[in-house]
Design an enzyme around this catalytic site. Sequence first.
Site, PDB file in Angstrom:
ATOM      1  CG  ASP A 278      56.297  27.532  -7.209  1.00  0.00           C
ATOM      2  OD1 ASP A 278      56.901  26.453  -7.050  1.00  0.00           O
ATOM      3  OD2 ASP A 278      56.305  28.156  -8.284  1.00  0.00           O
TER       4      ASP A 278
ATOM      5  CG  HIS B 173      56.649  24.517  -9.749  1.00  0.00           C
ATOM      6  ND1 HIS B 173      57.743  25.178  -9.233  1.00  0.00           N
ATOM      7  CD2 HIS B 173      56.982  24.214 -11.028  1.00  0.00           C
ATOM      8  CE1 HIS B 173      58.684  25.293 -10.167  1.00  0.00           C
ATOM      9  NE2 HIS B 173      58.252  24.700 -11.269  1.00  0.00           N
TER      10      HIS B 173
ATOM     11  CD  GLU C  15      60.936  24.921 -13.944  1.00  0.00           C
ATOM     12  OE1 GLU C  15      61.944  25.449 -14.405  1.00  0.00           O
ATOM     13  OE2 GLU C  15      60.394  25.292 -12.881  1.00  0.00           O
TER      14      GLU C  15
END
Length: 546
Positions: free
Chosen positions: A187, A257, A321
């Site tokens: 991440d 990410h 995201e």
Amino acid sequence: MLLATSCSNKTEVIANYDVIPLPDKIEVDSAAQGFMFDSGTKIVVASADSAMTRNAELLSEYLGQLTGTTPEITAKETGKAIVLSDDLASGNKEAYELTVNSEKITINGASPAGTFYGIQTLRKSIPQTGDLKVLFPAATITDAPRFAYRGAHFDTARHFFPADSVKVLIDMMAMHNINRFHWHITDDQGWRIEIEKYPELVAKGSMRPNTVIGHNTEEYDTVPHGGYYTKEQVRDIVRYAADRHITIIPEIDMPGHMQAALAAYPELGCTGGPYEVWRKWGISDDVLCAGNDSVYAFVNDVLDEIVELFPGEYVHLGGDECPKTRWKECAKCQARIKALGLKTDKHSTAEQKLQSDFMTRAAEHLAAKGRKVIGWDEIMEGGLTPGAVIMSWRGEEGGRAAAAAGHDAIMTPYQYLYFDFVQSADRDAEPLAASWGDPTPVEKVYNYEPVPAEFTPEQAAHILGAQANTWTEYIPTTSYAQYMMLPRMAALSEVQWSDPAKKDYQDFLRRLPQLVNLYDANHYNYATHVLPSSAKTTASAATASK
Ligand code: TNX
């Protein structure tokens, strides 16, 4: 449950089969004599199958831990014994039958995994620990899971957890009949797996000099944080999980990410950097550049090494995201949008379609190696990647839409199954936790139903199962993670395993203390909100700065 002290100084206890998750059918024959487990009992495993041998070893270990007597394992049936086999005829490979009479206990699975779940039930039926003889009442238990995908996710990127801690979590999952470990391993805040072709990923990408305090306050601590898993450790963890009939699904989250990877290889981003391994939480605008051929080569190379480490059918490609801020301004990304002829329409933007193209390429690369992909529900936005399984986290809508379109889905809606959220409305009494959603108390988890009521049987068959997610922005230690997971994982296990027609929260609460004894025996930390006040309360909220 305490009977009497017999002539040896072992305490005699009676097993109770009302375990968690609740087996399908428990028939106790109270008129018949039960089986007395003592130091004369052996475990018999006739099959030379290594998975069955491992099952026998684990059963012996479990019994030793709880009763002080570690039974010997033998191949020949002799005297009083617990007999393990794996030739039960059943359409469900994880089914088992457990029978108890005065002479023997037999656990017969439809596969070694089925036998393993029978072993878990037997172990969980022992009501306490000590120097024990256990009377198992005469009974027949027939059991099989409702869902084939029974998942637990854990984030080792935001905080690093040593390999031994990951194994402890795998043991916890096994105790709850969970069979898929979704390992979030990269991440923005850390790249935590060795990739030989790109050594800087761990050399640079696994370390951050400090970390923001609390919910993105302006203050930072002074503690460098880092760590990664070597390939050897990963192989060992994969084996450890497989011994417990758990398949690991690695997640390499892309194209968002990815800031830790960009810190290591800035040329993979749209601006060229420099980038840092992120020291705070949230959604970074800096993502992989989708207009750069070397990014696609990077993704394929990384996936090649991942596939080599993880033998399971699925690889999780993330896809969540991913802001399009950089892509909108990046000449290379825009050129690619043009070359591919992607146009904004009323369903999605050209950049969302670019992400869909990105995911599809990675999925095709994996398909050529016989693997399937899972993605977070955002991957439906610019057009669904063919063959992808949708992991529905922003509610159930993604899962519903996927199933309606004939795709498989896994339900993991944040409203019910996020274990990084507090477990009571009294936030001040809870340790620091993610605060963007409502609390998810044990009862809410318990009452979750993964298959929407209006689904046809065909659509319902596309819901592979359910999973809970534990993100670790605010969870720096294993004991803290256990507090967040337990006993919510027990509630989850009934959602995943048991017949929903038998759902009864009060009955679940009645059965919970016996499982908590097992948590104590394993020194797991757990939350005590729903436990009777008489239950042992050695557990505590892990210390956390608020
Ligand atoms: C959303 S769930 C995320 C994670 C965060 C989590 C915190 C998902 C696919 N993305 O990146 O850690 O919220 O609760």
